[in-house]
Design a protein around this motif. Structure first.
Motif, short mmCIF file in Angstrom:
data_model
loop_
_atom_site.label_atom_id
_atom_site.label_comp_id
_atom_site.label_asym_id
_atom_site.label_seq_id
_atom_site.Cartn_x
_atom_site.Cartn_y
_atom_site.Cartn_z
N THR A 160 0.81 -1.23 0.00
CA THR A 160 0.00 0.00 0.00
C THR A 160 0.84 1.27 0.00
N PHE A 161 2.17 1.14 0.05
CA PHE A 161 3.00 2.36 0.10
C PHE A 161 3.09 3.02 -1.27
N SER A 162 2.75 4.30 -1.31
CA SER A 162 2.79 5.09 -2.54
C SER A 162 4.02 6.00 -2.50
N PHE A 163 4.93 5.80 -3.44
CA PHE A 163 6.11 6.67 -3.51
C PHE A 163 5.72 8.08 -3.93
N TYR A 164 4.63 8.18 -4.69
CA TYR A 164 4.17 9.50 -5.14
C TYR A 164 3.65 10.32 -3.96
#
Length: 207
Positions: A160-164
């Motif tokens: 679920t980690f979003s780099f954006y």
């Protein structure tokens, strides 16, 4: 938000001992401030959705139409459950149960509707200037992300980690017609998925 709360408190005071129910809203201006609908349109929407019997299955102390009214007030104003509990003279936990129940009922009803329009419908409602340059456009899509609480599981944290956004999110895709009407909403995916991957997933489902 403070101004809205003051207006709602003033509205509540004007009711005196009268219940905070649709019938006691005195005019369309007040009803539109609370629900975005006029009194007549509110009744039409409630009848059209045909949720009276479904809302009765919850065995709540309020009438189905009052629960639906509470749901719309929450959607329109975004005020807290605590404040709504004062307006409707119920506990804030009951407000939460009502809202969740109506949302579930409406989801089950509305998910059966096919909202994606035919190309002829898209062209029919297309703005003139848009039509002259992009007449073959049927839908405009974009992705959006919603921050979520960080999962306990390391694997779910990674998915679920979003780099954006630099946080844990869920991501969905939304489509609109050139006229601005929403015509497509995808399920939510883990925030690590790219916009391109999400688009391909949805495209493959509709091939």
């Amino acid at each position: 938000m403070t101004k809205l709360k003051d207006e709602l408190k003033e509205l509540q005071d004007s009711f005196g001992k009268k219940a905070f129910i649709p019938e006691n809203i005195s005019n369309d201006t007040q009803m539109k401030a609370l629900t975005s609908f006029t009194k007549e349109r509110f009744s039409c929407v409630y009848s059209f959705l045909n949720v009276e019997e479904d809302l009765q299955t919850g065995n709540f102390c309020k009438r189905p139409v009052d629960i639906f009214f509470l749901f719309l007030v929450k959607l329109r104003t975004g005020i807290s459950n605590e404040f709504l509990s004062v307006l409707f003279e119920i506990s804030d936990s009951t407000v939460s149960r009502y809202f969740t129940f109506v949302m579930t009922v409406l989801y089950e009803k509305l998910k059966l509707l096919h909202i994606f329009p035919s190309k002829s419908k898209v062209v029919e409602s297309m703005p003139r200037q848009f039509y002259s340059e992009n007449r073959d456009c049927r839908v405009i899509v974009d992705c959006t992300e919603f921050p979520i609480q960080k999962p306990n599981s390391p694997a779910e944290q990674q998915m679920t980690f979003s780099f954006y956004k630099n946080t844990n999110t869920l991501k969905g895709m939304i489509g609109i017609m050139p006229s601005g009407t929403i015509s497509f909403i995808s399920p939510l995916y883990c925030g690590s998925i790219s916009d391109k991957e999400l688009f391909i997933k949805r495209y493959q489902m509709y091939k």
